[in-house]
Motif scaffolding. Structure first.
Motif, short mmCIF file in Angstrom:
data_model
loop_
_atom_site.label_atom_id
_atom_site.label_comp_id
_atom_site.label_asym_id
_atom_site.label_seq_id
_atom_site.Cartn_x
_atom_site.Cartn_y
_atom_site.Cartn_z
N ASP A 164 -4.01 9.83 -16.64
CA ASP A 164 -4.06 8.88 -17.43
C ASP A 164 -4.39 7.54 -16.67
N PRO A 165 -5.33 6.73 -16.57
CA PRO A 165 -5.65 5.68 -15.70
C PRO A 165 -4.57 4.66 -15.86
N GLN A 166 -3.83 4.32 -17.14
CA GLN A 166 -2.87 3.41 -16.98
C GLN A 166 -1.93 3.82 -15.99
N MET A 167 -1.60 5.10 -15.47
CA MET A 167 -0.59 5.42 -14.57
C MET A 167 -0.79 4.80 -13.38
N ILE A 168 -2.18 4.94 -13.04
CA ILE A 168 -2.82 4.20 -11.77
C ILE A 168 -2.63 2.63 -11.59
N VAL A 169 -2.83 2.19 -12.80
CA VAL A 169 -2.95 0.50 -13.14
C VAL A 169 -1.50 0.26 -12.75
N GLN A 170 -0.43 0.95 -13.20
CA GLN A 170 0.88 0.61 -13.25
C GLN A 170 1.27 0.78 -11.91
N ALA A 171 0.97 1.76 -11.04
CA ALA A 171 1.30 1.88 -9.76
C ALA A 171 0.74 0.69 -8.81
N VAL A 172 -0.55 0.25 -8.91
CA VAL A 172 -1.09 -0.73 -8.12
C VAL A 172 -0.45 -2.08 -8.40
N THR A 173 -0.38 -2.56 -9.83
CA THR A 173 0.13 -3.74 -10.19
C THR A 173 1.48 -3.86 -9.94
N SER A 174 2.42 -2.79 -9.93
CA SER A 174 3.57 -3.19 -9.43
C SER A 174 3.77 -2.99 -7.82
N ALA B 42 0.83 -1.20 0.09
CA ALA B 42 0.04 -0.01 0.16
C ALA B 42 0.77 1.38 -0.03
N GLN B 43 1.88 1.37 0.75
CA GLN B 43 2.66 2.29 0.85
C GLN B 43 3.53 2.57 -0.50
N ALA B 44 3.95 1.64 -1.05
CA ALA B 44 4.56 1.65 -2.48
C ALA B 44 3.66 2.20 -3.44
N ALA B 45 2.26 1.79 -3.10
CA ALA B 45 1.41 2.49 -4.29
C ALA B 45 1.31 3.76 -4.17
N TRP B 46 0.87 4.39 -2.94
CA TRP B 46 0.91 5.65 -2.88
C TRP B 46 2.04 6.20 -3.12
N ARG B 47 3.17 6.11 -3.00
CA ARG B 47 4.44 6.71 -3.37
C ARG B 47 4.22 6.95 -4.81
N GLN B 48 3.88 5.95 -5.77
CA GLN B 48 4.06 6.05 -7.05
C GLN B 48 2.66 7.00 -7.26
N LEU B 49 1.79 7.02 -6.66
CA LEU B 49 0.50 7.75 -6.92
C LEU B 49 0.69 9.48 -6.68
#
Length: 834
Positions: free
Chosen positions: A120-130, A73-80
């Motif tokens: 771009d929604p793909q930016m969100i997809v990339q953050a979550v899937t990584s 979760a922290q990794a996802a929000w760092r990318q977001l």
């Protein structure tokens, strides 16, 4: 403060200062007007930005993997954090926000992220899937999370700015547990909890850092002015004030929270339902209130939110926010980490991009599907297909559609094709998609619904011992419980005897049961008249190890022993040869088609061996004989230079039924590659293959195409499909496959592939069947030289519908007298049966 007022009262404002104020009045008014204009423009642009962000916005719907990493979760929000706008863009248009949403539609829970159209929604997809490998993130247009009508009740959190721990991040258990228990909304209810987040500004961070420095701080402009008026107000550039222990604790906690990225966060929730269930909605809302209280630390209030449904449906900014760091925000907005969450949607297989170098179609290729990422077509070249294909998948997963496309590609490119279908639907589907002009003159159809079948002549072949040994092995593998050494002997010498005399397989019962017929066969082998044979059936100088010697030994047995030796063979052969479908194919010593010509010149053999129509044993026997004939024709290619060997294909659906040859399968597949024969082995699960056969397929079928499999099979097959895991293989959607292909003499990494839809139907299958039947009928006339006999079979209802002309021709052929020179096809000499 009193000292400051006393000092100002005693001041005398100089005339020069009054004149200076009069001088700047107009510029000051212009400045104020300009500021008002700037603020108005800023408000208009911000409102327009919000409207544009709402129009065309998207949801990124998340499906959790089987194991969720709490640190993700922290990794996802760092990318977001990448959504933060630049300083001037933020000044004029404001900072857009994201909404992490838990939405219940009845008992089902959906976790999703609302993304304004500015991102771009793909930016969100990339953050979550990584952040959470294995998560499936699907993008869909945003729709209001709650129905517009019915009862609704909402609330939001009002934060105390002096709270040291807005969120309890040190909790050992998942903070969402209480929320997951309170969230399900019955069968007709709805509930949504939104975590509204946007990055803080630099100004906010600077203010928090100054607060974290404590009461000892540097003087500012106001302090300097006051010290100018009141000299004793500040005697130095730093001030010393008293700090209580509680203030020191708060400052220390604030300094610790500033070590990570900061977010403005608001929290709100709404419960909805039918108008008549208002009390239930209120009760449900209170449950959510209690669940939210368990997620937060002290220093907050939960207040009712007016117009909550409209606010949530507009994805508006939060009215009350607080500043949280990344860990605190991750505690509120993350995927549930518990392994068992019944209401939560779990991820299927991960989509994995295909490797470079894959073909996308064209001549001499076989199109397999479209890449799950990118969507381009993926094709396997005919030369790479020589390394064979292993296709496995549950029923209904799309396996037959893939085989359909493989077969149509071979037919299109005029590669020799033999396809064996034990269900029947695959052949019907292929025929419905063929053009009669394309397959004219090169299609042979084996279908129990037709009146006539192409003669297979199981005993035909260049090497008599190879032909006979293949048939013996086929029978031994089909009926292992009823087979032994004596049955092997009886069948082997019976087949050799029939072949030496040019007799079809249908005469085997006559040979075993009729002493007179057997004596005549042995006499012809020894090139003497039957009357010249001694009672034993063996000449004085005869070889006891040959065919006459075997039948001499067989004739010395008493009838009981003969029955015991020949019983397994006779019982199976009588059951098979009693079927008109089998007799029409086996009642000839010569085949209606040359398998070598089929493979070398683009011929087509489609065998529709439906087990429900012909029986399992019959389907296995006919299919295995076809495989044996293909292998005999392929091995004959060794006399042809490799550069002149044309590619050809053998497609086996439910292959375990037809791989019954005596040769080791791994050796066959290895040699078939050199002979340019591509073998496609398809089945449903690994346990269908014997152990040795499974090892051979695993090692020699270099291209793997795996549809949805059982968890047990996925555990084994995952060794071939890294980076795809066994969870991915067990959760593939229908018509989606994990592919690991052999490309240009190397094994490419595995990727996911979406199967193609069925090819477009042409709808001329009846015409193709009619033409195939006409070819068999024309070629099925009496041949005195060969001694072959065509068994009369009454027309079936399926063929009667094809054409009246063919029915009339068959009726005329049945009424015609038999040729006296032809050999009998049934045992009219079997009156001396044992």
């Amino acid at each position: 403060m009193t000292e400051i007022l006393d000092a100002l009262t005693g001041l005398r404002i100089p005339t020069e200062l009054i004149a200076w104020i009069e001088t700047i009045r107009l510029p000051l008014g212009a400045l104020v007007a300009g500021l008002a204009c700037i603020l108005t423009i800023r408000a208009v642009l911000a409102r327009r930005s919000v409207t544009r962000g709402r129009e065309g916005s998207h949801y990124v719907r998340l499906a959790a993997p089987p194991e969720v990493d709490p640190a993700g979760a922290q990794a996802a929000w760092r990318q977001l954090r990448a959504i933060q706008q630049r300083r001037w863009s933020r000044f004029w248009r404001g900072q857009p926000h994201l909404i992490w949403e838990y939405s219940w539609d009845g008992p089902e829970l959906a976790v999703r992220i609302w993304v304004p159209s500015l991102f771009d929604p793909q930016m969100i997809v990339q953050a979550v899937t990584s952040a959470w490998p294995g998560t499936t993130a699907l993008t869909e247009p945003a729709r209001s999370p709650l129905p517009e009508k019915g009862a609704a009740r909402g609330a939001h959190v009002v934060w105390n700015r002096q709270s040291l721990t807005p969120v309890e991040v040190e909790e050992p258990a998942d903070l969402l547990r209480g929320l997951l228990e309170a969230g399900p909304a019955g069968t007709r209810g709805h509930a949504v909890l939104q975590v509204v987040a946007s990055p803080v500004s630099r100004r906010q961070v600077s203010a928090m850092r100054r607060s974290a420095q404590g009461p000892s701080r540097r003087s500012g402009l106001v302090d300097e002015l006051l010290s100018f008026v009141l000299p004793r107000f500040g005697t130095s550039t730093r001030q010393q004030t008293y700090e209580t222990p509680w203030e020191r604790q708060q400052r220390t906690a604030l300094a610790g929270r500033l070590n990570s990225q900061m977010w403005n966060v608001g929290l709100r929730w709404v419960v909805g339902g039918p108008a008549q269930s208002a009390e239930r909605v209120i009760t449900h809302s209170k449950r959510l209130d209690a669940a939210v209280a368990g997620m937060l630390g002290w220093g907050h209030e939960r207040r009712r939110l007016l117009h909550a449904r409209a606010i949530c449906n507009r994805w508006a900014k939060a009215a009350r926010t607080t500043v949280l760091n990344g860990a605190e925000l991750a505690g509120l907005a993350h995927l549930p980490t518990d392994a068992v969450v019944p209401a939560l949607e779990r991820a299927g297989a991960r989509p994995v991009a295909p490797p470079r170098g894959l073909g996308s179609g064209g001549r001499n290729t076989k199109t397999l599907g479209t890449a799950a990422i990118g969507g381009r077509k993926v094709a396997l070249s005919a030369s790479d297909a020589r390394y064979h294909l292993h296709v496995i998948g549950k029923t209904g997963s799309g396996k037959s559609t893939l085989l359909q496309h493989l077969a149509l590609a071979d037919i299109r490119d005029r590669r020799g094709l033999v396809l064996i279908d034990p269900a029947g639907d695959l052949v019907d589907d292929i025929l419905a998609r063929l053009d009669p002009e394309t397959v004219a003159g090169r299609l042979y159809l084996i279908d129990p619904r037709l009146d006539a079948q192409p003669g297979l002549a199981p005993l035909a072949g260049a090497d008599e011992h190879l032909v006979v040994e293949n048939l013996v092995a086929i029978c031994r593998n089909i009926w292992p419980r009823f087979w032994g050494p004596r049955a092997d002997d009886v069948l082997r010498y019976g087949l050799l005897t029939l072949r030496e005399n040019g007799q079809p397989l249908t005469m085997l019962p006559n040979l075993l049961l009729s002493k007179k017929f057997r004596r005549r066969m042995v006499a012809e082998i020894q090139k003497v008249a039957p009357a010249e044979l001694p009672p034993s059936g063996l000449l004085e100088d005869g070889d006891m190890t040959g065919i006459p010697g075997y039948w001499a030994w067989y004739g010395e047995m008493n009838p009981t022993t003969q029955n015991q030796a020949a019983g397994p063979v006779l019982s199976r052969m009588r059951a098979l040869l009693g079927r008109p479908f089998i007799r029409t194919m086996f009642d000839t010593p010569t085949a209606d088609f040359d398998m070598a010509d089929i493979l070398d010149n683009g011929g087509i053999v489609l065998a529709r061996l439906s087990k429900g129509e012909v029986g399992e044993d019959t389907a296995r026997l006919v299919g295995s004989i076809l495989v044996a004939k293909v292998w005999q024709a392929a091995t004959a290619r060794t006399a042809t230079p490799e550069r002149r060997r044309r590619d050809c294909s053998l497609i086996l659906d439910e292959a375990q039924n037809f791989l019954n040859l005596p040769n080791a399968l791994d050796d066959m597949l290895a040699e078939a590659r050199k002979l340019h024969l591509s073998v496609t082995i398809a089945h449903q699960y690994l346990a269908q293959l014997p152990k040795e056969m499974g090892f051979a397929v695993s090692g020699q079928a270099r291209s793997k195409l795996y549809f949805n499999t059982s968890p047990e099979d996925a555990r084994v097959l995952a060794r071939h499909t890294a980076p795809l895991s066994e969870h991915d293989l067990a959760h593939l959607d229908d018509y989606t496959m994990a592919a690991r292909l052999y490309l240009d003499r190397r094994e490419a990494p595995a990727f996911t592939l979406n199967g193609l839809p069925p090819a477009e139907e042409i709808g001329r299958a009846d015409q193709i069947r009619t033409e195939a039947l006409r070819r068999i009928t024309k070629a099925d006339g009496p041949d005195p030289a060969s001694g072959a006999v065509t068994t009369a079979v009454h027309p079936g209802p399926f063929t009667q519908r094809l054409t009246l002309l063919l029915a009339q021709q068959r009726d005329a052929g049945r009424d015609a007298p038999r040729d006296d020179k032809r050999k009998p096809s049934s045992g009219h000499e079997s009156g001396e049966a044992l």
